[in-house]
Motif scaffolding. Structure first.
Motif, mmCIF file in Angstrom:
data_model
loop_
_atom_site.group_PDB
_atom_site.id
_atom_site.type_symbol
_atom_site.label_atom_id
_atom_site.label_comp_id
_atom_site.label_asym_id
_atom_site.label_seq_id
_atom_site.Cartn_x
_atom_site.Cartn_y
_atom_site.Cartn_z
ATOM 1 N N LYS A 1 0.823 -1.206 0.000
ATOM 2 C CA LYS A 1 0.000 0.000 0.000
ATOM 3 C C LYS A 1 0.861 1.262 0.000
ATOM 4 N N ALA A 2 1.976 1.229 0.704
ATOM 5 C CA ALA A 2 2.884 2.382 0.725
ATOM 6 C C ALA A 2 3.438 2.673 -0.666
ATOM 7 N N VAL A 3 3.834 1.607 -1.373
ATOM 8 C CA VAL A 3 4.352 1.788 -2.730
ATOM 9 C C VAL A 3 3.255 2.280 -3.655
ATOM 10 N N GLU A 4 2.060 1.718 -3.546
ATOM 11 C CA GLU A 4 0.956 2.106 -4.415
ATOM 12 C C GLU A 4 0.572 3.573 -4.232
ATOM 13 N N MET B 1 1.707 4.404 -8.098
ATOM 14 C CA MET B 1 0.610 3.888 -8.926
ATOM 15 C C MET B 1 0.603 4.523 -10.315
ATOM 16 N N SER B 2 1.040 5.796 -10.403
ATOM 17 C CA SER B 2 1.068 6.463 -11.713
ATOM 18 C C SER B 2 2.065 5.770 -12.645
ATOM 19 N N PHE B 3 3.182 5.276 -12.092
ATOM 20 C CA PHE B 3 4.160 4.551 -12.913
ATOM 21 C C PHE B 3 3.588 3.213 -13.362
ATOM 22 N N LYS C 1 5.461 2.646 -16.831
ATOM 23 C CA LYS C 1 6.741 3.352 -16.862
ATOM 24 C C LYS C 1 7.570 2.941 -15.649
ATOM 25 N N VAL C 2 8.770 2.398 -15.897
ATOM 26 C CA VAL C 2 9.638 1.964 -14.802
ATOM 27 C C VAL C 2 10.251 3.201 -14.144
ATOM 28 N N VAL D 1 7.851 -2.550 -8.754
ATOM 29 C CA VAL D 1 7.026 -1.811 -9.733
ATOM 30 C C VAL D 1 7.190 -2.419 -11.123
ATOM 31 N N ARG D 2 8.412 -2.821 -11.477
ATOM 32 C CA ARG D 2 8.628 -3.425 -12.788
ATOM 33 C C ARG D 2 7.819 -4.715 -12.939
ATOM 34 N N ASN D 3 7.806 -5.523 -11.878
ATOM 35 C CA ASN D 3 7.053 -6.775 -11.942
ATOM 36 C C ASN D 3 5.542 -6.533 -12.007
#
Length: 465
Positions: free
Chosen positions: A408-411, A415-417, A422-423, A452-454
């Motif tokens: 959730k912290a990463v999202e 989330m826009s990436f 977009k990496v 994020v890439r995955n």
């Protein structure tokens, strides 16, 4: 010279050109390659002159010889002379450092000239003499060249009549509507003089009020200080019919002010400096044309030669493509400009362990899409909880599962990436970690990037991309 312009003497001409240009037969190179090329142009012109003179005097035999000589010259000169000379010129420029003025040096020189300008202006006003006139003329000439980045010969040969007839009319009201308030003030602040430039082009010179006042004083006192009335130049020498040389004036001032590299402050390098540094401004095509026109360049020459140094471009731009190819991530940057790509050159070494977990995560995500649907729970699906090995361990280090709070912290920040496929770059990942220090305290920027890439890879597979 007319005796050379005979077809049977063409080989003798070739031999003579090679001798005076310092041709080395073993290396197929020239000691003075530019001389060889210039002699080729001169011979072509001479043959045309010989032919036209012969035709005027009715000597058809001589005219025919000159015509045949020129045909041979056009057909064989490149083979005998030009090819080797051009190769020598090009190879001489390989691996040579490109000397561009330091911005700080230019500022120091500006300040030095401004200080001397004020001192000499008051000195010439109070006590006109040949020495004070010459000193002010040299300083003002240097200031005009330096401010306008003009060719030193163009400004040095500025005519007195051109300065006196400069346009002093007020800004037209209809034109003023198209300008901003700041631009209108600039039009009132500066004066503009049109002078003869390279190849007869009309080129403008902009003058600050301080330059105008100094030049007006030079005009008033020139005859008192011994400048002949017949001397047509604005920056005329005392007791002579010539003008001061701008290049010498700038070089003298650069040595006086104690800058790091005075040799770099020639008018040619200063012109290249502004044309090169203008790339920072990201000018549109029309603005680039205006700059080229002001500098007296053809826009094609401007784009070809006045740009960021080739070595810098290759290091800064092309290295991005090569690193992306090496890492196998070039497809991640689809549709991007080179300026938008950010790749850390140390990422490969730091993320060697991560590359293993990335593959495992991809296969894990793929199996999730093909396996039967699991029982629904309140936790996010496994594709969103990809396993990422931290960049600090080896390939055999234990893999840490992404917790719900971490996802959730990463999202919240990435989330826009994910949505745009977009990496993110290193700075983006570090900003995310700094924004969520508690939730992501166990994660590194490479771990966030791989997560994020995955997610992007999984999204593409589900969408059939």
């Amino acid at each position: 010279m007319v005796d050379f312009i005979i077809p049977t003497n063409f080989k003798h001409v070739i031999a003579a050109v090679k001798v005076v240009s310092g041709y080395d037969e073993e290396k197929n190179s020239y000691r003075i390659p530019s001389l060889a090329l210039k002699l080729g142009h001169s011979l072509n012109k001479i043959s045309s002159i010989v032919e036209s003179n012969a035709m005027m005097y009715g000597d058809h035999e001589r005219a025919e010889c000159a015509r045949d000589f020129r045909k041979i010259h056009q057909a064989r000169w490149n083979e005998y002379i030009s090819a080797g000379a051009i190769t020598t010129l090009k190879e001489a420029k390989w691996n040579t450092p490109q000397i561009i003025p330091f911005t700080q040096d230019v500022k120091v020189l500006h300040t030095h000239l401004e200080k001397k300008h004020n001192e000499l202006l008051s000195k010439l006003r109070s006590c006109p003499s040949a020495d004070s006139y010459a000193a002010l003329a040299k300083v003002t000439l240097s200031q005009v060249i330096l401010f306008n980045r003009r060719r030193e010969g163009e400004v040095s040969r500025m005519l007195l009549s051109a300065f006196k007839s400069r346009d002093s009319s007020e800004l037209h009201e209809d034109i003023a509507i198209c300008l901003s308030e700041f631009e209108r003030k600039l039009c009132l602040h500066f004066s503009r003089v049109e002078i003869r430039g390279k190849r007869g082009r009309k080129v403008p010179v902009l003058l600050k009020p301080s330059m105008v006042s100094a030049m007006e004083l030079l005009v008033e006192t020139r005859e008192l200080c011994g400048v002949p009335a017949e001397n047509p130049f604005m920056f005329a020498r005392c007791g002579a019919m010539s003008a001061y040389r701008g290049g010498e004036c700038i070089n003298k001032a650069a040595c006086e002010c104690g800058i790091k590299n005075p040799d770099a402050l020639s008018s040619t390098r200063l012109r290249k400096h502004i044309a090169t540094m203008s790339k920072i401004l990201n000018l549109n095509e029309n603005e680039a044309d205006q700059l080229a026109d002001f500098l007296g360049h053809d826009i094609r020459i401007h784009r070809q030669y006045y740009r960021l140094p080739e070595g810098t471009l290759q290091l800064a731009k092309m290295s991005k493509v090569l690193m992306a190819m090496e890492k196998g991530t070039l497809s991640d940057y689809k549709g991007k400009k080179l300026d938008d790509i950010e790749i850390d050159p140390n990422e490969q070494l730091e993320a060697q362990g991560d590359s293993m977990s990335s593959d495992e995560e991809d296969s894990s995500d793929l199996s999730q899409t093909t396996a039967p649907a699991p029982v629904q729970t309140d936790q996010p699906v496994q594709s969103e909880q990809a396993v990422s090995q931290e960049d600090q361990g080896s390939s055999n280090a234990p893999k840490k599962k992404w917790e719900d709070s971490e996802v959730k912290a990463v999202e919240r920040h990435m989330m826009s990436f994910i949505k745009t496929c977009k990496v993110p770059g290193k700075q983006d990942c570090e900003r995310c970690i700094h924004a969520e220090p508690e939730a992501l305290k166990q994660r590194t920027w490479t771990g966030v990037k791989n997560y994020v890439r995955n997610r992007i890879t999984t999204l593409k597979r589900k969408g059939g991309l």
